[in-house]
Design a protein around this motif. Structure first.
Motif, mmCIF file in Angstrom:
data_model
loop_
_atom_site.group_PDB
_atom_site.id
_atom_site.type_symbol
_atom_site.label_atom_id
_atom_site.label_comp_id
_atom_site.label_asym_id
_atom_site.label_seq_id
_atom_site.Cartn_x
_atom_site.Cartn_y
_atom_site.Cartn_z
ATOM 1 N N ASN A 367 0.833 -1.208 0.000
ATOM 2 C CA ASN A 367 0.000 0.000 0.000
ATOM 3 C C ASN A 367 0.869 1.260 0.000
ATOM 4 O OD1 ASN A 367 -2.441 1.400 -0.022
ATOM 5 N ND2 ASN A 367 -2.516 1.543 2.210
ATOM 6 N N ASP A 368 1.879 1.264 -0.859
ATOM 7 C CA ASP A 368 2.878 2.344 -0.878
ATOM 8 C C ASP A 368 3.527 2.351 -2.264
ATOM 9 O OD1 ASP A 368 4.543 4.347 -0.050
ATOM 10 O OD2 ASP A 368 5.540 3.197 1.526
ATOM 11 N N LYS A 369 4.447 3.279 -2.467
ATOM 12 C CA LYS A 369 5.207 3.324 -3.719
ATOM 13 C C LYS A 369 6.058 2.056 -3.849
ATOM 14 C CE LYS A 369 4.290 7.758 -4.763
ATOM 15 N NZ LYS A 369 3.525 8.150 -5.949
ATOM 16 N N GLN A 418 1.671 4.771 -8.390
ATOM 17 C CA GLN A 418 2.074 3.948 -7.248
ATOM 18 C C GLN A 418 3.300 3.099 -7.584
ATOM 19 O OE1 GLN A 418 -0.941 1.294 -5.685
ATOM 20 N NE2 GLN A 418 0.432 0.446 -4.130
ATOM 21 N N CYS A 435 10.775 6.238 -2.183
ATOM 22 C CA CYS A 435 10.202 4.903 -2.349
ATOM 23 C C CYS A 435 10.877 3.948 -1.362
ATOM 24 C CB CYS A 435 10.428 4.438 -3.792
ATOM 25 S SG CYS A 435 9.895 2.756 -4.128
#
Length: 505
Positions: A367-369, A418, A435
């Motif tokens: 749920n992130d880069k 993303q 990131c």
């Protein structure tokens, strides 16, 4: 024609005497005095450059590296700090120091094409060194500091133009690309006159132990003996050697290497996982058919072609199809053609890519880069399409992009997307500290490529722990790659020093 000597200076001087000025600025006099005093330094110790570079805050390990190279290594060294510790800063500081001391005027800097503009900016803005990027018709005799791509420099007519110059300093970034004496760029660099020479690489050994022999031999021919004596003295093969402590001692006489943990800076951790992937029955059937290609005809017995196909099948059917399609053109018999066409037909029925599904799981859990590395552009395009169908936005990044497009894609990744899907060459020289997740979708044979990939995010400025996911499909060539990576890491650590985590234990 009579030439008369002007006497204007006398009148001007008498006028200043009568009016007591104006004389030269006291501050200009002091600056001139300081420069003269500096040139009269009785001992060649300590660094003079930092006090003239007040816009830069040097880290202690960078100052120590520059001082060691100048005082102990006579300006010929391998700068092998781990990725992200500022080898460019160290090289700039060393060059500036030699320039201030009047020992370097002309310098040639060879870099990968993608890093050329970055070097120009770094030297001009940070070090006030008037460096220019080499273009097709740049007159080399008119510029003192030139930055040129390696690929350009090794070719005619540029190579001959460089040989005509008398450079005081040569700097080579990403020096591991020189590889060995058989490459064109190695032969070119070997032929250059090198009063001072810096080789920059975080990975002086990439695939085998002989690479360090060739790098050291560029700087100090004979330091490790000739090839035969090196081989016998250390019982060296590609991935094994003896007397490694003695070799390490010799290498350290020409190499400076700082590790993250030695810098006194607080670094975030690496969390490395090897993620096993299991083929579906359909994928396994195609993989086995490709493996059996060598039994169909001698045309397919090339181990390189076979390894490439097996690796591509572990990546995507799209990448595999492109190679198989080229192989169809080489077919001699109908049996060969029919066999390849049967593989392609089965591939076209495949609806699942097990590895891509695992990637989706990781991205959703993060749920992130997320930064993904693949070796194939066809896989790159497939992954972008696949993630799009799942509602995940992504950008592509590869080595064919121009500087402006690279900057634009990096901005898209930072602000909109993303996921960034990069190839090996595309990821070179890009800094992505915002990131914190890296997926090695395809494993390279070279462990240092994994280190370079991770170094895109795990570098100065990273504020979070970095999560690395190495994907490997069970009972395929990727299992063999994992084993070989372990052997190569072992050789690197014996000769160069410990590495940060690359593979899960």
């Amino acid at each position: 024609m009579n030439i008369e000597r002007s006497s204007n200076w006398r009148e001007d001087f008498n006028k200043r005497l009568e009016e007591n000025g104006p004389w030269d600025s006291w501050s200009l006099y002091k600056m001139s005095y300081e420069i003269e005093k500096m040139n009269l330094i009785p001992e060649f110790s300590g660094l003079q450059a930092p006090k003239f570079l007040t816009n830069l805050m040097f880290l202690p390990h960078q100052m120590e590296a520059a001082q060691t190279v100048i005082e102990k290594m006579n300006g010929k060294a391998i700068l092998a700090d781990e990725v992200g510790l500022g080898k460019t800063i160290e090289a700039g500081l060393i060059m500036k120091e030699y320039m201030i001391r009047g020992l370097v005027k002309k310098a040639l800097i060879l870099v990968p094409a993608s890093l050329q503009n970055q070097w120009v900016t770094e030297l001009n803005v940070r070090f006030f060194i008037p460096a220019i990027p080499y273009r097709k018709n740049t007159p080399l005799d008119q510029y003192d500091v030139v930055i040129m791509s390696m690929d350009t420099a090794k070719k005619s007519p540029h190579r001959e133009k460089i040989y005509e110059q008398d450079y005081d300093m040569i700097i080579i970034d990403e020096a591991h690309k020189l590889k060995n004496h058989k490459t064109q760029i190695y032969e070119f660099v070997q032929s250059l006159k090198k009063k001072f020479c810096l080789l920059l690489t975080a990975t002086p050994i990439q695939n085998d132990v002989f690479e360090i022999f060739y790098l050291v031999s560029l700087l100090k021919p004979g330091h490790l003996g000739n090839f035969e004596s090196f081989q016998s003295s250390f019982s060296a093969t590609k991935h094994t050697l003896k007397e490694e402590k003695y070799l390490k001692e010799l290498v350290n006489q020409v190499m400076v290497r700082n590790r993250r943990q030695d810098t006194g800076i607080e670094w975030t951790s690496r969390k490395v996982q090897t993620i096993p992937v299991i083929f579906t029955e359909g994928e396994r059937e195609i993989y086995d058919m490709i493996f059996d290609l060598k039994n169909v005809s001698s045309v397919f017995k090339s181990s390189f072609t076979m390894v490439t196909l097996l690796k591509e099948m572990c990546s995507s059917k799209e990448a595999t199809f492109l190679t198989l399609n080229k192989m169809l053109e080489k077919c001699i018999t109908k049996e060969e053609t029919d066999y390849i066409e049967s593989i392609i037909a089965k591939m076209m029925t495949l609806e699942v890519n097990s590895k891509a599904e695992k990637v989706l799981e990781i991205i959703e859990a993060a749920n992130d880069k997320v930064l993904i590395f693949t070796e194939y552009r066809a896989t790159q395009a497939y992954l972008q399409w696949y993630l799009y169908t799942k509602g995940i936005s992504s950008s592509l990044f590869n080595g064919k992009f121009s500087k402006s497009k690279r900057d634009w894609v990096k901005q898209l990744f930072r602000e909109r997307d993303q996921v960034l899907i990069a190839t090996e060459s595309g990821g070179e020289g890009i800094n992505l500290q915002f990131c914190h997740h890296v997926i090695n979708y395809d494993l390279p044979w070279n462990p240092m490529k994994i280190e370079q990939r991770i170094g895109r995010v795990h570098r100065l400025g990273q504020e979070h722990d970095v999560h690395i996911y190495n994907l490997a499909i069970e009972d395929t060539i990727e299992q063999k790659i994992l084993d070989l990576l372990g052997d190569k890491i072992d050789v690197f650590e014996k000769v160069v020093g410990d590495l940060d985590a690359i593979l899960a234990t």
